[in-house]
Scaffold this active site. Structure first.
Site, PDB file in Angstrom:
ATOM      1  N   LYS A   9      -7.008  -3.670  -9.162  1.00 11.67           N
ATOM      2  CA  LYS A   9      -5.863  -3.321  -8.314  1.00 11.67           C
ATOM      3  C   LYS A   9      -5.848  -4.127  -7.029  1.00 11.67           C
ATOM      4  CE  LYS A   9      -5.391   1.328 -10.264  1.00 11.67           C
ATOM      5  NZ  LYS A   9      -5.695   2.745 -10.141  1.00 11.67           N
ATOM      6  N   GLY A  33     -11.264  -2.158 -14.881  1.00  8.93           N
ATOM      7  CA  GLY A  33     -10.579  -0.994 -14.330  1.00  8.93           C
ATOM      8  C   GLY A  33      -9.915  -1.248 -12.990  1.00  8.93           C
ATOM      9  N   SER A  34      -9.969  -0.241 -12.110  1.00  5.11           N
ATOM     10  CA  SER A  34      -9.194  -0.274 -10.875  1.00  5.11           C
ATOM     11  C   SER A  34      -9.667  -1.301  -9.854  1.00  5.11           C
ATOM     12  CB  SER A  34      -9.192   1.116 -10.235  1.00  5.11           C
ATOM     13  OG  SER A  34      -8.507   2.041 -11.056  1.00  5.11           O
ATOM     14  N   THR A  35     -10.817  -1.957 -10.094  1.00  2.00           N
ATOM     15  CA  THR A  35     -11.184  -3.049  -9.189  1.00  2.00           C
ATOM     16  C   THR A  35     -10.118  -4.143  -9.233  1.00  2.00           C
ATOM     17  OG1 THR A  35     -12.520  -4.088 -10.933  1.00  2.00           O
ATOM     18  CG2 THR A  35     -13.660  -2.630  -9.388  1.00  2.00           C
TER      19      THR A  35
END
Length: 571
Positions: free
Chosen positions: A296, A292-294
């Protein structure tokens, strides 16, 4: 002499002389004969002595018919200890029950008596074995002292005990997935126990050279105190958020040492009856997940390092991105142009995708490979999974992978790659053995510029101060981090109500010493009406771990730093 013999034949004097000559020859030849006999006897004595010695040795071993050799059964193993010398695994003596069927007087009576102490024996199988003509059979390995005493009191002829080595884990499940376990023959079959065997212990055991006094303890990088804290916080979080699984790791950003790592549900290596169940796998290194957003943070680091963006760059997140039949939206969209720090703290999918598109698809894939996200991680632990990625990256893959969908990797290597983003730009493969900074840097690979790492530290800190990571804040420890809430794939489609949550943190982020990553598999809202995003569940767990373990790790609180100083140095 011959002439004298012939001459002497005509009288008594000649006969006497003849006897003298013959006796002299007999003595000489007799001496040589006795020497030969003595030598021959010595050779035979040595030969038969060697054979007798070997037979005596084999006779003492009481080999099981068709079973493993005794050196394998009773082979010693070195203790495994943590970085402070606390014992994680050790050998203890235990009794195993055997029978000699040829000496069994009444198999029915013997079995009936044994069942009073060992009621779970397979009746039919045990009876047939006791009635067989075998010389030796195992009945039950590794009895408790109480069971041994009870069987001894039964007084069954043809039944006896043998002392064997048994592995004992004082901490039970505390570090199960790291330490691993052994089989009934004391052979390592998982975790660092298997690693120790693979380094040559198995060969020593096979040759009988694994002598306890010669086996030095194997020291791990684990701190048992921190390990207990990590597992305890993870257990509480799973209960609080009703997750089906979870994991956490504390990793040294400077050396790559794993100080603690837990995965739940786990098992007790002293009684590993459920160790092979599917949900007991080590999620941190043997499971692959979309993080997921880790991700980013890695995408922003890529653009910042390539020079296609800086902290003042702006990206249009006004409208969703339409590509093919897919629509990329923000979870909590601002509906406007965002700066790079805003893209990070608001966790904008649209802004992150726009940043990813500032480099080519090939560059994106190469960068993720360079920072260790796409290849199998290198470490001592045998249970390490290989990440998955599309066989061919296209624009849609670049966009979705930029915010953590489309690539599945292990949580431990996600923490490893995050360390490179924060420690000045050096990728260091994780280790479960002690290692100092000099040793780590000898094998480290520079992957981003130091200036890029400075900017990432600022962004991580800003997110805890003002973004989705506020619940991970621990005053004095300068925590920085990134949330990740990934929808899980169910039946080939992303699910709206099943998530894999993560919070990735570093502290103290102005001069990172440790990386902390916590993941929860399918957490539920704590209360009705609440959401189950990572900022609400995994972030506070990270904060609790840091709060309880920082002092034990030697990190002193510091209340004198401000984020503004980081921002100025990053520009």
């Amino acid at each position: 002499m011959i002439g004298r013999w012939r001459k002497g034949k005509q009288g008594d004097g000649g006969e006497a002389a003849g006897r003298i000559v013959i006796e002299g020859q007999a003595k000489a030849s007799g001496g040589r004969g006795r020497s030969r006999i003595v030598m021959t006897m010595a050779v035979f004595f040595c030969l038969y002595g060697a054979i007798a010695g070997r037979l005596a040795f084999l006779g003492m071993q009481e080999l099981e018919e068709g079973g493993p050799g005794p050196s394998r059964v009773t082979a010693s193993r070195p203790d495994i200890v943590d970085r402070n010398g606390e014992v994680l695994a050790t050998d203890i003596n235990t009794a195993s029950l055997y029978a000699e069927p040829r000496r069994i007087v009444d198999a029915d009576e013997a079995l009936e008596k044994l069942l009073t102490v060992l009621p779970d024996l397979n009746v039919e199988q045990t009876y047939n074995r006791l009635k067989s003509d075998a010389g030796f059979i195992w009945l039950r390995r590794q009895l408790s002292p109480r069971q041994q005493q009870a069987i001894m009191q039964l007084g069954i002829p043809g039944v006896g005990f043998r002392t064997e080595k048994r592995r004992f884990y004082p901490g039970g499940p505390t570090a199960a997935h790291i330490v691993g376990l052994v089989n009934v023959d004391n052979k390592g079959i998982a975790g660092m126990e298997k690693y120790v065997d693979d380094q040559g212990l198995a060969d020593l055991q096979a040759t009988g050279l694994a002598i306890p006094k010669d086996l030095e303890p194997v020291r791990l990088s684990i701190d048992l105190r921190v390990q207990h804290i990590v597992r305890d916080e993870l257990e509480r979080a799973m209960e609080r958020y009703r997750a089906i699984g979870g994991g956490a790791v504390v990793l040294s950003a400077r050396t790559g040492e794993v100080l603690a790592m837990a995965s739940l549900p786990d098992y007790d290596p002293n009684h590993p009856f459920n160790a092979h169940e599917k949900d007991r796998l080590n999620r941190m290194s043997a499971g692959v997940y979309e993080m997921g957003s880790t991700f980013k943070g890695f995408t922003l680091a890529m653009a910042l390092d390539a020079g296609t963006a800086n902290l003042n760059s702006r990206f249009d997140a006004t409208r969703p991105i339409q590509i093919a039949r897919h629509t990329i939206r923000d979870f909590h969209g601002k509906g406007r142009v965002l700066t790079v720090p805003e893209v990070f703290i608001y966790s904008s999918n649209i802004g992150t995708a726009r940043m990813a598109e500032t480099v080519s698809v090939e560059h994106h894939r190469a960068f993720f490979r360079k920072i260790g996200l796409l290849d199998r991680m290198v470490t001592e632990l045998p249970e390490v999974a290989r990440p998955t990625e599309p066989s061919e990256w296209k624009r849609i893959h670049q966009i979705t992978i930029s915010f953590g969908h489309g690539v599945a990797t292990t949580p431990l290597q996600t923490a490893m790659s995050a360390a490179a983003m924060l420690n000045g730009g050096f990728l260091i493969q994780p280790t479960f053995l002690p290692r100092d900074v000099k040793q780590a840097m000898a094998s480290a690979t520079p992957v981003i510029r130091e200036k890029t790492s400075d900017m990432m530290r600022y962004l991580f800190r800003l997110n805890v101060e003002k973004g989705s990571g506020r619940r991970a804040e621990v005053p004095g420890y300068f925590v920085g981090g990134k949330t990740g809430t990934a929808e899980k794939v169910v039946n080939g489609r992303y699910s709206n109500d099943k998530r894999f949550n993560a919070f990735l943190a570093g502290f103290p982020v102005n001069d990172p010493e440790y990386i902390v990553l916590v993941v929860l598999d399918e957490p539920k809202p704590e209360k009705p009406g609440m959401s189950a995003t990572s900022g609400l569940n995994t972030a506070p767990v990270v904060g609790n771990i840091i709060r309880r373990s920082a002092a034990l790790l030697g990190v002193k609180p510091d209340f004198g730093h401000e984020s503004g100083a980081l921002l100025v140095s990053s520009q």
